[in-house]
Design a protein around this motif. Structure first.
Motif, PDB file in Angstrom:
ATOM      1  N   LEU A  28      14.026   0.946  -6.208  1.00 58.59           N
ATOM      2  CA  LEU A  28      12.779   1.114  -7.312  1.00 58.59           C
ATOM      3  C   LEU A  28      11.693   1.449  -6.765  1.00 58.59           C
ATOM      4  N   ALA A  29      11.171   0.888  -5.774  1.00 60.21           N
ATOM      5  CA  ALA A  29       9.787   1.081  -5.139  1.00 60.21           C
ATOM      6  C   ALA A  29       9.785   2.105  -4.166  1.00 60.21           C
ATOM      7  N   ALA A  30      11.034   2.336  -3.665  1.00 64.53           N
ATOM      8  CA  ALA A  30      11.139   3.717  -2.771  1.00 64.53           C
ATOM      9  C   ALA A  30      10.990   5.041  -3.753  1.00 64.53           C
ATOM     10  N   LEU A  31      11.282   4.844  -4.921  1.00 61.24           N
ATOM     11  CA  LEU A  31      11.270   5.748  -5.785  1.00 61.24           C
ATOM     12  C   LEU A  31       9.765   5.991  -6.520  1.00 61.24           C
ATOM     13  N   GLY A  32       9.126   5.201  -6.308  1.00 62.60           N
ATOM     14  CA  GLY A  32       7.642   4.882  -6.613  1.00 62.60           C
ATOM     15  C   GLY A  32       7.236   4.060  -7.836  1.00 62.60           C
ATOM     16  N   ALA A  33       7.894   3.331  -8.173  1.00 57.63           N
ATOM     17  CA  ALA A  33       7.943   2.455  -9.202  1.00 57.63           C
ATOM     18  C   ALA A  33       6.790   1.119  -8.788  1.00 57.63           C
ATOM     19  N   ARG A  34       6.115   0.664  -9.823  1.00 51.32           N
ATOM     20  CA  ARG A  34       5.599  -0.572  -9.444  1.00 51.32           C
ATOM     21  C   ARG A  34       6.437  -1.729  -9.958  1.00 51.32           C
ATOM     22  N   VAL A  35       7.044  -2.306  -9.081  1.00 50.02           N
ATOM     23  CA  VAL A  35       7.910  -3.395  -9.341  1.00 50.02           C
ATOM     24  C   VAL A  35       7.568  -4.738  -9.456  1.00 50.02           C
ATOM     25  N   THR A  36       7.787  -5.446 -10.502  1.00 55.12           N
ATOM     26  CA  THR A  36       7.596  -6.918 -10.547  1.00 55.12           C
ATOM     27  C   THR A  36       8.994  -7.613 -10.183  1.00 55.12           C
ATOM     28  N   PHE A  37       9.000  -8.474  -9.059  1.00 51.88           N
ATOM     29  CA  PHE A  37      10.280  -8.979  -8.658  1.00 51.88           C
ATOM     30  C   PHE A  37      10.194 -10.366  -9.130  1.00 51.88           C
ATOM     31  N   VAL A  38      10.987 -10.821  -9.987  1.00 54.87           N
ATOM     32  CA  VAL A  38      11.062 -12.208 -10.285  1.00 54.87           C
ATOM     33  C   VAL A  38      12.282 -12.686  -9.815  1.00 54.87           C
ATOM     34  N   THR A  39      12.216 -13.809  -8.737  1.00 55.07           N
ATOM     35  CA  THR A  39      13.298 -14.480  -8.045  1.00 55.07           C
ATOM     36  C   THR A  39      13.371 -15.772  -7.960  1.00 55.07           C
ATOM     37  N   GLY A  40      14.560 -16.071  -8.204  1.00 58.84           N
ATOM     38  CA  GLY A  40      14.748 -17.624  -8.019  1.00 58.84           C
ATOM     39  C   GLY A  40      14.831 -17.926  -6.538  1.00 58.84           C
ATOM     40  N   PRO A  41      15.541 -19.254  -6.033  1.00 59.29           N
ATOM     41  CA  PRO A  41      15.602 -19.557  -4.685  1.00 59.29           C
ATOM     42  C   PRO A  41      16.750 -18.914  -3.983  1.00 59.29           C
ATOM     43  N   VAL A  58       0.715  -1.206   0.069  1.00 58.84           N
ATOM     44  CA  VAL A  58       0.059   0.112   0.047  1.00 58.84           C
ATOM     45  C   VAL A  58       0.770   1.292   0.026  1.00 58.84           C
ATOM     46  N   GLU A  59       2.094   1.213   1.003  1.00 58.80           N
ATOM     47  CA  GLU A  59       2.716   2.469   0.835  1.00 58.80           C
ATOM     48  C   GLU A  59       3.465   2.587  -0.501  1.00 58.80           C
ATOM     49  N   ALA A  60       4.014   1.508  -1.091  1.00 62.21           N
ATOM     50  CA  ALA A  60       4.549   1.737  -2.238  1.00 62.21           C
ATOM     51  C   ALA A  60       3.510   2.196  -3.488  1.00 62.21           C
ATOM     52  N   ALA A  61       2.493   1.751  -3.393  1.00 66.15           N
ATOM     53  CA  ALA A  61       1.454   2.254  -4.323  1.00 66.15           C
ATOM     54  C   ALA A  61       1.224   3.442  -4.268  1.00 66.15           C
ATOM     55  N   LEU A  62       1.199   4.101  -3.116  1.00 63.63           N
ATOM     56  CA  LEU A  62       0.893   5.577  -2.847  1.00 63.63           C
ATOM     57  C   LEU A  62       2.032   6.505  -2.783  1.00 63.63           C
ATOM     58  N   MET A  63       3.077   5.930  -2.957  1.00 63.21           N
ATOM     59  CA  MET A  63       4.254   6.531  -2.602  1.00 63.21           C
ATOM     60  C   MET A  63       4.637   7.669  -3.935  1.00 63.21           C
ATOM     61  N   ASP A  64       4.884   9.098  -3.881  1.00 59.24           N
ATOM     62  CA  ASP A  64       5.093   9.921  -4.913  1.00 59.24           C
ATOM     63  C   ASP A  64       6.624   9.702  -5.087  1.00 59.24           C
ATOM     64  N   PRO A  81      12.442 -11.500  -0.111  1.00 62.65           N
ATOM     65  CA  PRO A  81      12.178 -10.280  -0.900  1.00 62.65           C
ATOM     66  C   PRO A  81      11.622  -9.311  -0.273  1.00 62.65           C
ATOM     67  N   PRO A  82      11.841  -7.953  -0.818  1.00 60.50           N
ATOM     68  CA  PRO A  82      11.297  -6.598  -0.319  1.00 60.50           C
ATOM     69  C   PRO A  82       9.813  -6.643  -0.135  1.00 60.50           C
ATOM     70  N   GLN A  83       9.360  -6.021   0.556  1.00 61.66           N
ATOM     71  CA  GLN A  83       8.037  -5.466   0.878  1.00 61.66           C
ATOM     72  C   GLN A  83       7.477  -4.611  -0.246  1.00 61.66           C
ATOM     73  N   GLY A  84       6.302  -4.486  -0.516  1.00 67.19           N
ATOM     74  CA  GLY A  84       5.792  -3.442  -1.522  1.00 67.19           C
ATOM     75  C   GLY A  84       6.152  -3.663  -2.912  1.00 67.19           C
ATOM     76  N   VAL A  85       6.401  -4.702  -3.240  1.00 65.36           N
ATOM     77  CA  VAL A  85       6.701  -5.237  -4.646  1.00 65.36           C
ATOM     78  C   VAL A  85       5.889  -6.384  -4.719  1.00 65.36           C
ATOM     79  N   GLU A  86       5.726  -6.787  -6.199  1.00 64.02           N
ATOM     80  CA  GLU A  86       4.793  -7.865  -6.676  1.00 64.02           C
ATOM     81  C   GLU A  86       5.931  -8.924  -6.899  1.00 64.02           C
TER      82      GLU A  86
END
Length: 397
Positions: free
Chosen positions: A222-235, A175-181, A240-245
């Motif tokens: 990137l999320a801290a700068l307001g981006a919508r981030v899709t985070f594709v991660t291996g094991p 939520v914070e990431a989505a509303l961040m300017d 993973p960070p909060q505020g990202v997909e």
């Protein structure tokens, strides 16, 4: 961070609905105003009184409630918010959203809103993995819907796997990431991270020493700068960070499929350490140690994810950033890799054992662009991530 922000919270049906009550409390602790909407199924798990008491606001339930329509019509309710959150978001709600249905209050609000929508899926693992749900998820992502979770874990039904709703604090972060300017607000950035694991047999695999720390830091910056981030991660070793997909994969082929599903994106950062090879054939049984010699392993080349995306036509991100982990002649090899892969930038580093960079807390990189090589001083991986995110923001304008 959420002071004064207005959240419209749609609570779907499912055992995970109890987490929505804690989510209301967490959002209000941070200064947000929460207006709850209960679906008919949601009322089977959460009472209107409990949601209203925690939100200190009226709970909306029925599309055809004339009193509610007189006080605040469903169109106004759908737009009198800074963000619409659906938690839990069931398979049924996802299907309604993807199909454009509007047959109850929740689905009508979702169709009528002009605000961003964040969903926190929650369902049985088989439902989550069903082809229909995967198609609906791809449609929703393409429509710009934000997604938090789901997580792996034990289900109420006794099964284990992906489908558990993200924890309340994870949703708060989203939520914070989505509303961040910030300079990247409204931009979608794809980040890959961690190693891939390529099975040799059911108990062994090929991998490397990547911890995923640098990719995780980049996604967070990137999320801290307001981006919508899709985070594709291996094991990866790090969470993973909060505020990202977050999209979890294991093999290179799974990572490529997840990357393609996440596009389009304004920029893509390929920080994952993808294994170059996999077994040429799947081995169904564990290889046994036998007298008389060592088994011969036959390999096949894995797909080149960076080169595949860099060579795309209309679907190519505007900025494609690759990584090069080298042990010698770093600038020379990285410059050649940039030309060979067709990407815009390469972030290169020396991962020789003596540097302590692979799996460590610090990094020393060289940024290779069309203008040449730019040496960055040794710094923490968070600092590298912040500097790279700022450069990406500047490049995207």
């Amino acid at each position: 961070m959420l002071a004064g922000k207005r959240i419209l919270l749609i609570i779907g049906g499912g055992i995970a609905a109890f987490k929505a009550l804690d989510l209301i409390r967490r959002l209000r602790e941070r200064g947000a105003t929460v207006t709850p909407v209960l679906t008919r199924a949601g009322e089977e798990f959460v009472t209107p009184l409990s949601a209203s008491a925690l939100a200190a606001r009226k709970v909306y339930r029925d599309l055809f409630d004339l009193t509610d329509e007189a006080e605040m019509g469903h169109i106004e309710l759908s737009r009198d918010a800074d963000l619409v959150v659906v938690a839990p978001c069931t398979a049924d709600l996802m299907a309604k959203m993807a199909g454009g249905h509007a047959d109850d209050l929740a689905s009508t609000l979702l169709m009528a809103t002009d605000k961003r929508v964040l969903i926190a899926p929650a369902m049985n693992v088989r439902m989550w993995e069903h082809p229909a749900t995967r198609r609906n998820l791809a449609t929703l992502r393409g429509d710009g819907i934000l997604v938090a979770g789901p997580n792996d874990g034990n289900m109420a039904c006794g099964e284990y796997g992906p489908g558990r709703m993200a924890e309340p604090m994870e949703i708060v972060g989203a939520v914070e990431a989505a509303l961040m300017d910030g300079p990247l607000k409204g931009r979608h950035v794809l980040v890959t991270s961690g190693p891939t694991h390529e099975p040799i047999d059911p108990v062994r695999y090929i991998a490397n020493r990547s911890s995923g720390a640098q990719g995780t830091a980049i996604a967070r910056a990137l999320a801290a700068l307001g981006a919508r981030v899709t985070f594709v991660t291996g094991p990866a070793e790090v969470a993973p960070p909060q505020g990202v997909e977050v999209v979890r994969v294991e093999t290179a082929r799974e990572m490529l499929a997840a990357v393609e599903a996440a596009l389009p994106a304004d920029a893509a950062v390929f920080a994952a350490a993808v294994a170059d090879w996999r077994m040429a054939e799947d081995v169904a049984q564990k290889m046994k140690k036998e007298a008389g010699g060592v088994p011969t392993l036959r390999f096949a080349e894995n797909p080149d994810i960076l080169a595949t995306v860099a060579a795309m036509g209309d679907g190519r991100p505007g900025l494609v950033v690759g990584f090069a982990a080298e042990t010698e002649r770093v600038v020379e090899h990285a410059t050649a890799k940039r030309a060979r892969k067709g990407c815009d930038w390469i972030v290169a580093n020396d991962v020789s054992p003596a540097t302590g960079i692979m799996g460590g807390a610090e990094n020393a990189v060289v940024l290779i662009t069309g203008a040449g090589a730019e040496d960055w001083p040794r710094m923490t991986k968070d600092q590298v991530a912040g500097r790279l995110a700022a450069r990406i923001a500047a490049a995207l304008g």
